[in-house]
Write an enzyme that holds these catalytic residues in place. Structure first.
Site, PDB file in Angstrom:
ATOM      1  N   GLU A   1       0.885  -1.170   0.000  1.00 23.47           N
ATOM      2  CA  GLU A   1       0.000   0.000   0.000  1.00 23.47           C
ATOM      3  C   GLU A   1       0.917   1.212   0.000  1.00 23.47           C
ATOM      4  OE1 GLU A   1      -3.243  -0.236  -0.162  1.00 23.47           O
ATOM      5  OE2 GLU A   1      -3.367  -2.390   0.111  1.00 23.47           O
TER       6      GLU A   1
ATOM      7  N   CYS B   1      -2.284   9.147   2.629  1.00 20.94           N
ATOM      8  CA  CYS B   1      -1.938   8.570   1.319  1.00 20.94           C
ATOM      9  C   CYS B   1      -2.981   8.987   0.275  1.00 20.94           C
ATOM     10  CB  CYS B   1      -1.829   7.060   1.418  1.00 20.94           C
ATOM     11  SG  CYS B   1      -3.295   6.302   2.115  1.00 20.94           S
TER      12      CYS B   1
HETATM   13  P1  NAD Z   1       8.662   4.496   4.422  1.00 18.95           P
HETATM   14  O1  NAD Z   1       8.569   3.686   3.183  1.00 18.95           O
HETATM   15  O2  NAD Z   1       9.850   5.348   4.614  1.00 18.95           O
HETATM   16  O3  NAD Z   1       8.588   3.547   5.710  1.00 18.95           O
HETATM   17  C1  NAD Z   1       7.518   2.664   5.929  1.00 18.95           C
HETATM   18  C2  NAD Z   1       7.977   1.549   6.851  1.00 18.95           C
HETATM   19  O4  NAD Z   1       8.942   0.759   6.185  1.00 18.95           O
HETATM   20  C3  NAD Z   1       8.624   2.014   8.150  1.00 18.95           C
HETATM   21  O5  NAD Z   1       8.193   1.202   9.199  1.00 18.95           O
HETATM   22  C4  NAD Z   1      10.107   1.792   7.872  1.00 18.95           C
HETATM   23  O6  NAD Z   1      10.888   1.594   9.033  1.00 18.95           O
HETATM   24  C5  NAD Z   1      10.062   0.537   7.045  1.00 18.95           C
HETATM   25  N1  NAD Z   1      11.234   0.275   6.198  1.00 18.95           N
HETATM   26  C6  NAD Z   1      12.176   1.155   5.757  1.00 18.95           C
HETATM   27  N2  NAD Z   1      13.074   0.511   4.978  1.00 18.95           N
HETATM   28  C7  NAD Z   1      12.685  -0.798   4.924  1.00 18.95           C
HETATM   29  C8  NAD Z   1      13.192  -1.949   4.244  1.00 18.95           C
HETATM   30  N3  NAD Z   1      14.280  -1.902   3.472  1.00 18.95           N
HETATM   31  N4  NAD Z   1      12.516  -3.116   4.387  1.00 18.95           N
HETATM   32  C9  NAD Z   1      11.396  -3.194   5.135  1.00 18.95           C
HETATM   33  N5  NAD Z   1      10.888  -2.126   5.809  1.00 18.95           N
HETATM   34  C10 NAD Z   1      11.517  -0.939   5.696  1.00 18.95           C
HETATM   35  O7  NAD Z   1       7.310   5.333   4.478  1.00 18.95           O
HETATM   36  P2  NAD Z   1       6.936   6.482   5.507  1.00 18.95           P
HETATM   37  O8  NAD Z   1       7.747   7.694   5.209  1.00 18.95           O
HETATM   38  O9  NAD Z   1       6.952   5.929   6.886  1.00 18.95           O
HETATM   39  O10 NAD Z   1       5.389   6.746   5.120  1.00 18.95           O
HETATM   40  C11 NAD Z   1       4.961   7.674   4.181  1.00 18.95           C
HETATM   41  C12 NAD Z   1       4.574   6.979   2.893  1.00 18.95           C
HETATM   42  O11 NAD Z   1       3.576   5.983   3.165  1.00 18.95           O
HETATM   43  C13 NAD Z   1       3.917   7.918   1.885  1.00 18.95           C
HETATM   44  O12 NAD Z   1       4.445   7.667   0.619  1.00 18.95           O
HETATM   45  C14 NAD Z   1       2.447   7.541   1.938  1.00 18.95           C
HETATM   46  O13 NAD Z   1       1.723   7.823   0.770  1.00 18.95           O
HETATM   47  C15 NAD Z   1       2.533   6.075   2.196  1.00 18.95           C
HETATM   48  N6  NAD Z   1       1.278   5.582   2.762  1.00 18.95           N
HETATM   49  C16 NAD Z   1       0.498   4.757   1.989  1.00 18.95           C
HETATM   50  C17 NAD Z   1      -0.723   4.312   2.488  1.00 18.95           C
HETATM   51  C18 NAD Z   1      -1.613   3.395   1.681  1.00 18.95           C
HETATM   52  O14 NAD Z   1      -2.454   2.732   2.279  1.00 18.95           O
HETATM   53  N7  NAD Z   1      -1.483   3.324   0.367  1.00 18.95           N
HETATM   54  C19 NAD Z   1      -1.149   4.700   3.743  1.00 18.95           C
HETATM   55  C20 NAD Z   1      -0.337   5.550   4.480  1.00 18.95           C
HETATM   56  C21 NAD Z   1       0.881   5.976   3.984  1.00 18.95           C
END
Ligand code: NAD
Length: 509
Positions: free
Chosen positions: A244, A278
């Site tokens: 997502e 999002c």
């Molecule tokens: P991010 O991708 O930086 O981090 C998300 C999660 O992934 C965190 O828990 C992080 O620690 C973890 N992570 C980081 N590197 C990783 C790796 N290599 N392997 C596995 N996990 C890892 O995202 P963010 O900055 O926390 O969130 C913002 C983003 O999330 C925005 O782009 C937003 O649109 C998206 N988002 C999407 C939805 C949806 O349902 N489509 C909902 C909310 C937020």
């Protein structure tokens, strides 16, 4: 100023991180980053706990999970305060996360027995067989979540995975780990076994370790960049996954729209949670004939929004400094290319924390990052277009496809436009909404994601649909079994011509 900063290492040798409140920059707590070994051990414990849980009837699992609802209702103040401490969001928005958790529990507990009950299908050709589809739990599900709705986005998939009979290991964002721990607190109140649902704290290294730890599914919510890495790792390990990811949701305002409602919807859709949703409205295409009036209304309503770090206010801080930098970059680049700021357009100097003023831009075009990349902040660029067809063309000129909204008094036209937008979901005369509409499947197309959560479709994605075919009559042999002969081949040829080549055969098959 970093909101998450290194704080040395603890007695255990694990790295420690320290958090600050994004609204005030005051120091919050510290926590340890769990290692690869910690994560593997958590998954192993979960694997052992899962069979007993899976053996319960679905309705019983739902009943147990629902024991958490009184805790959510009675402790709502504390839960809200804990979410606000980490995110700075207005209390009504934090409460919406807690309400969403109640809804997830009740909705899935009530409907899962129907959504996940065995289905028996008559076979269209093999009439002497019966097909049963059984929704089997997968095993251990790893859930990785972001910081923008740190409680709800962790709680909701957790409930779905658990009600479907799985164990869960949750890795919340390092920016909001304590909201992730609230999920554990709430589920403990329901007396869910500790090993069945576990939280591992840490940053990307811990998330990456979870993907590699031998889970049977990864449910990831976050950015496209990280999602791609998670997808690659899952592919390598042959682990099913849902992603997502981010969006750049368009809003189309037709000439016949109720402009007052559309303007209110634009302001709410763009600025709630400081634009860190999002499915935030990230760009508007308004038909030329109503563009002036619509824009005037939007600017007036935006200028009336109150920013704050306590008391009554609509707009809190950004939660993550790196995202604030993206917002600043998008606005500055747009200005340099000729965009005009009608309100906002800068950090709010009245606060020490990460506040950016709600911003409305006009004179934007599709060369600008603010129209092409996810901004994920309180910025609303408005572009005037000749007609609805141009709006549609521009709405689809993107690599994202999460959600979209269309505003018109003509419902048929609204549906036509909604169906033509390349997005995972769409809303007519309203905005965002889709994730909170629990029965609606939710997930993006294009680079906004793979797979879906929520509703019947989402719940089933936490299971494997096992097909069980039963022979009904127990004949000693089947026509297609050995031995083969020229006579059998001739019969098959005749059958082929008859079943798919005659009207009666087509009707019967
Ligand atoms: P991010 O991708 O930086 O981090 C998300 C999660 O992934 C965190 O828990 C992080 O620690 C973890 N992570 C980081 N590197 C990783 C790796 N290599 N392997 C596995 N996990 C890892 O995202 P963010 O900055 O926390 O969130 C913002 C983003 O999330 C925005 O782009 C937003 O649109 C998206 N988002 C999407 C939805 C949806 O349902 N489509 C909902 C909310 C937020």
């Amino acid at each position: 100023m970093a909101i998450v900063e290194p704080a040395g290492s603890g007695g255990s040798g694990r790295r420690r991180l320290r958090l600050r409140n994004p609204a005030t920059l005051e120091p919050l707590d510290e926590f340890e980053v769990e290692t690869e070994e910690d994560v593997r051990a958590a998954v192993e414990r979960a694997r052992k706990a899962q069979p007993e849980w899976a053996a319960l009837k679905i309705s019983e699992r739902g009943r147990i999970l629902c024991r958490a609802i009184p805790h959510l209702i009675d402790r709502q103040e504390e839960l809200v305060d804990a979410i606000v401490r980490e995110t700075g969001k207005p209390k009504p928005e934090a409460l919406a996360e807690v309400m969403g958790a109640c809804d997830a529990l009740q909705f899935y507990a009530k409907r899962a027995p129907e959504f996940l009950s065995d289905r028996t299908l008559a076979m269209h050709l093999l009439r002497n067989k019966k097909l049963r589809i059984a929704y089997r739990p997968l095993g251990v599900v790893g859930i990785i979540t972001p910081w923008n709705f740190p409680f709800m986005l962790a709680f909701n998939p957790t409930v779905q995975a658990l009600v479907a009979g799985n164990a869960v290991v949750l890795k919340p964002s390092e920016v909001t780990p304590f909201s992730g721990l609230l999920v554990r607190e709430v589920l403990r109140s329901a007396r869910i076994p500790d090993d069945l649902f576990q939280v591992v704290l840490g940053d990307g290294t811990t998330g990456a370790a979870l993907v590699e730890a031998g889970v049977q599914k990864i449910c990831f919510t976050g950015s496209v960049r990280t999602g791609r890495r998670v997808g690659e790792a899952c592919g390598r390990n042959l682990v099913p996954f849902t992603l997502e990811l981010g969006g750049k949701d368009p809003m189309i305002v037709c000439a016949d729209a109720d402009l007052e409602r559309a303007a209110n919807g634009a302001v709410y859709g763009a600025f709630s949670n400081s634009g860190q949703v999002c499915v935030s409205t990230e760009r508007v295409y308004v038909v030329d004939s109503v563009a002036d009036e619509f824009t005037r209304k939007v600017v007036e309503k935006t200028a009336a929004l109150r920013q704050g770090d306590g008391g009554e206010f609509e707009i809190g801080p950004m939660i993550w400094p790196a995202q604030l930098e993206i917002v600043e970059r998008h606005v500055e680049e747009a200005k340099a290319r000729g965009a005009k700021v009608l309100t906002g357009g800068r950090r709010n100097p009245s606060f020490s924390g990460l506040f950016y003023e709600p911003t409305v831009l006009v004179d934007v075009d599709h060369e600008m990052a603010v129209m092409r990349e996810e901004t994920f902040g309180p910025v609303l660029p408005i572009m005037r277009v000749r007609d609805e067809e141009e709006a549609l063309r521009l709405a689809n000129d993107t690599r994202y496809g999460l959600n979209a909204n269309v505003w018109t008094r003509d419902r048929r036209k609204g549906e036509r436009l909604a169906r033509a937008v390349q997005s995972g979901s769409a809303v007519i005369n309203d905005c965002m909404l889709t994730y909170g509409a629990t029965e609606s499947p939710f997930g993006g197309v294009k680079e906004s994601g793979i797979g879906q959560v929520n509703g019947e479709t989402g719940l089933r994605s936490f299971c494997h649909a096992q097909s069980i075919i039963v022979d009904r009559f127990g004949a000693k042999s089947e026509f297609l079994w050995y031995p083969y002969s020229a006579k059998k081949l001739a019969w098959l040829r005749r059958a082929m011509r008859w079943v798919w080549g005659t009207p009666l055969g087509r009707w019967l098959s």
